[in-house]
Design a protein around this motif. Structure first.
Motif, PDB file in Angstrom:
ATOM      1  N   HIS A 149       0.801  -1.225   0.000  1.00 29.31           N
ATOM      2  CA  HIS A 149       0.000   0.000   0.000  1.00 29.31           C
ATOM      3  C   HIS A 149       0.835   1.277   0.000  1.00 29.31           C
ATOM      4  N   LEU A 150       2.042   1.242   0.573  1.00 25.40           N
ATOM      5  CA  LEU A 150       2.837   2.460   0.672  1.00 25.40           C
ATOM      6  C   LEU A 150       4.195   2.360  -0.009  1.00 25.40           C
ATOM      7  N   GLY A 151       4.558   1.184  -0.495  1.00 27.15           N
ATOM      8  CA  GLY A 151       5.842   1.017  -1.160  1.00 27.15           C
ATOM      9  C   GLY A 151       6.926   0.518  -0.213  1.00 27.15           C
ATOM     10  N   TRP A 152       8.012   0.021  -0.797  1.00 30.42           N
ATOM     11  CA  TRP A 152       9.062  -0.594   0.008  1.00 30.42           C
ATOM     12  C   TRP A 152       9.755   0.395   0.936  1.00 30.42           C
ATOM     13  N   ARG A 153       9.793   1.671   0.562  1.00 34.70           N
ATOM     14  CA  ARG A 153      10.477   2.654   1.405  1.00 34.70           C
ATOM     15  C   ARG A 153       9.804   2.800   2.767  1.00 34.70           C
ATOM     16  N   SER A 154       8.515   2.543   2.817  1.00 32.88           N
ATOM     17  CA  SER A 154       7.784   2.734   4.072  1.00 32.88           C
ATOM     18  C   SER A 154       8.250   1.786   5.170  1.00 32.88           C
ATOM     19  N   VAL A 155       8.794   0.608   4.804  1.00 34.48           N
ATOM     20  CA  VAL A 155       9.209  -0.342   5.838  1.00 34.48           C
ATOM     21  C   VAL A 155      10.401   0.191   6.632  1.00 34.48           C
ATOM     22  N   PHE A 156      11.188   1.071   6.008  1.00 34.33           N
ATOM     23  CA  PHE A 156      12.342   1.628   6.718  1.00 34.33           C
ATOM     24  C   PHE A 156      11.942   2.795   7.626  1.00 34.33           C
ATOM     25  N   PHE A 157      10.806   3.403   7.361  1.00 33.47           N
ATOM     26  CA  PHE A 157      10.325   4.463   8.243  1.00 33.47           C
ATOM     27  C   PHE A 157       9.562   3.906   9.446  1.00 33.47           C
ATOM     28  N   LEU A 158       9.253   2.621   9.418  1.00 30.30           N
ATOM     29  CA  LEU A 158       8.390   2.012  10.427  1.00 30.30           C
ATOM     30  C   LEU A 158       8.906   2.220  11.842  1.00 30.30           C
ATOM     31  N   GLY A 159      10.183   1.991  12.065  1.00 26.02           N
ATOM     32  CA  GLY A 159      10.707   2.033  13.428  1.00 26.02           C
ATOM     33  C   GLY A 159      11.409   3.321  13.810  1.00 26.02           C
TER      34      GLY A 159
END
Length: 485
Positions: free
Chosen positions: A159-169
């Protein structure tokens, strides 16, 4: 700040730090295909986003633990968390795969700083006889992260793209780092200032671990031999150096005892067996049974959930039966799960898969808590960081060793089901052999009588009455001293 508040902050930092590191690895695995497409990267380049991180973190964990012993675990944890958050945010903004790989190295360095501190903070904040439940809660949190990571990573990537997983934490990391920095270090017994950091030993150990990881991830290719040979040479030089230096990085008080060596060997073997089995299980479920990635994750979900539930249960078992019986039982249960999964076929019922996953997760969760508690509890506060670094090294190198072993054995056969049977039988046999090492773990803690029990026992005739307690915070004179208070 009161001692109770300090313990709560230490526990919160330990749990959040461990969870964010665990989430980082699992969500990245799900996001890698999208990352590859978006950045037009090769498969080798994408693999290096994981390999570069693993080499950086594995090679620095023990030295980072020594830094924490000398300069304070809370401070090192906070700096590591802030650096980890900054590198994560930067990865979410970079334009090319080269930047991703370079920043993953930075993440690995920061991860090495914070991971031993998650155990060092607990050792400094809690009395040794109360470490089991904090370690169990930390282990349960890691299990939750392992279970939720693929689902969270899939949703964010879709839903938000792969970059969003690095902003998660990023935000949780900054918040917990600042909270930990605001807390004054409890009184502890840090390493003497005149004790050297042993930079030569750190370089040799880092080189040995880096070469080992590089060799393992290259198996069964031709590039594995130079890496493994380099690891052997660096290990020999490290052993020679550590015997001669006055302030060795690998202090005999931590590594040169049968108990510590057994605990580390058990952790290494258990993590290798679990991750090697999960690697084989993933291919079996997807390539043989034809399941998709999400259904595969659901089928193996009992392993993560049982790890979560087994952790606090193992703390209770430790108190009742001791580390020897608890650890041996966990290893044998895990071996049974691995062996049984290796004998599944295309016609095996779904419940059989779930039972095998249940046994593997329950056994691993039990072993992780019991062996870690023994290793950290036996270390003095002055060497808690090195003990935590060794524990984290085992937990980082073990999965790499297990996956490399599974890859090599699976590639040796033409029939996957038959090769899987051979692979998991071998992993189960090694797990059973490692269970024998539990004989060197403590059979049971020394008998500890609670304060209430002491008060209920009549005093001998003529014995003087104990002085009255002056405040709720003042310890009973009969209570054992609590380090750090």
């Amino acid at each position: 700040m009161s001692g109770q508040a300090q313990r709560r902050v230490a526990l919160a930092g330990s749990v959040v730090g461990a969870v964010l590191v665990a989430l980082d690895g699992t969500v990245l695995t799900i996001a890698q295909p999208a990352l590859q497409r978006d950045l037009s990267a090769s498969l080798t380049q994408v693999q290096w986003t994981s390999t570069a991180y693993l080499i950086a973190v594995a090679s620095l964990l023990v030295f980072a633990g020594r830094l924490g012993d000398r300069f304070g675990h809370r401070r090192l944890f906070a700096y590591g968390m802030l650096g980890f958050a900054a590198a994560s945010a930067a990865i979410g903004l970079v334009p090319g795969i080269g930047w991703v790989i370079a920043l993953r190295v930075v993440q690995g360095v920061c991860g090495a700083l914070l991971q031993p501190a998650t155990l060092g903070m607990l050792r400094a904040a809690y009395p040794p006889d109360r470490l089991d439940m904090p370690i169990a809660l930390r282990t349960s949190a890691i299990g939750i992260a392992a279970a939720a990571g693929p689902l969270v990573g899939g949703v964010l990537t879709a839903h938000l793209g792969w970059r969003s997983v690095f902003f998660l934490g990023v935000l949780p990391a900054v918040v917990i780092a600042l909270l930990v920095l605001l807390v004054r270090d409890p009184q502890a017994s840090p390493a003497p200032r005149d004790a050297g950091l042993d930079p030569v030993g750190a370089v040799l150990l880092g080189a040995a671990l880096a070469c080992l990881v590089l060799g393992l991830v290259s198996l069964p290719g031709a590039g594995a031999a130079p890496g493994l040979a380099g690891a052997a040479v660096a290990t020999a030089l490290l052993g020679r150096h550590e015997r001669r230096t006055p302030s060795p990085l690998l202090t005999p008080a931590v590594v040169a005892t049968p108990v510590s060596a057994a605990a580390l060997g058990i952790l290494l073997t258990a993590s290798a067996a679990l991750f090697g089995s999960l690697f084989a299980a993933t291919y079996f479920l997807q390539d043989v049974l034809g399941l998709d990635a999400l259904t595969t994750a659901v089928r193996m979900l009992p392993a993560a959930l049982c790890m979560v539930l087994a952790a606090p249960l193992s703390a209770v078992l430790l108190r009742r039966h001791g580390a020897r019986a608890t650890t041996a039982g966990g290893m044998l249960l895990m071996a049974a799960g691995v062996f049984s999964f290796g004998h599944l076929t295309e016609g095996s019922p779904q419940i059989a898969i779930g039972v095998c996953a249940l046994a593997m997760g329950t056994g691993f969760g039990t072993v992780m808590v019991s062996a870690t508690e023994v290793l950290v509890r036996r270390a003095s506060e002055a060497h808690a960081g090195v003990a935590g670094g060794l524990q984290q090294t085992a937990m980082n190198v073990g999965p790499t060793l297990g996956v490399a072993t599974a890859t090599t054995l699976l590639a040796s056969g033409t029939d996957f089901v038959g090769a899987m049977r051979t692979t998991l039988t071998a992993l189960a046999a090694v797990t059973c052999a490692a269970a024998l090492a539990a004989r060197w773990l403590p059979a049971k803690r020394p008998a500890e009588v609670s304060a209430g029990s002491r008060r209920s026992v009549p005093a001998p005739p003529g014995a003087a009455a104990p002085p009255p307690r002056t405040s709720p915070e003042s310890p009973d004179p009969a209570d054992p001293p609590i380090p750090g208070r």
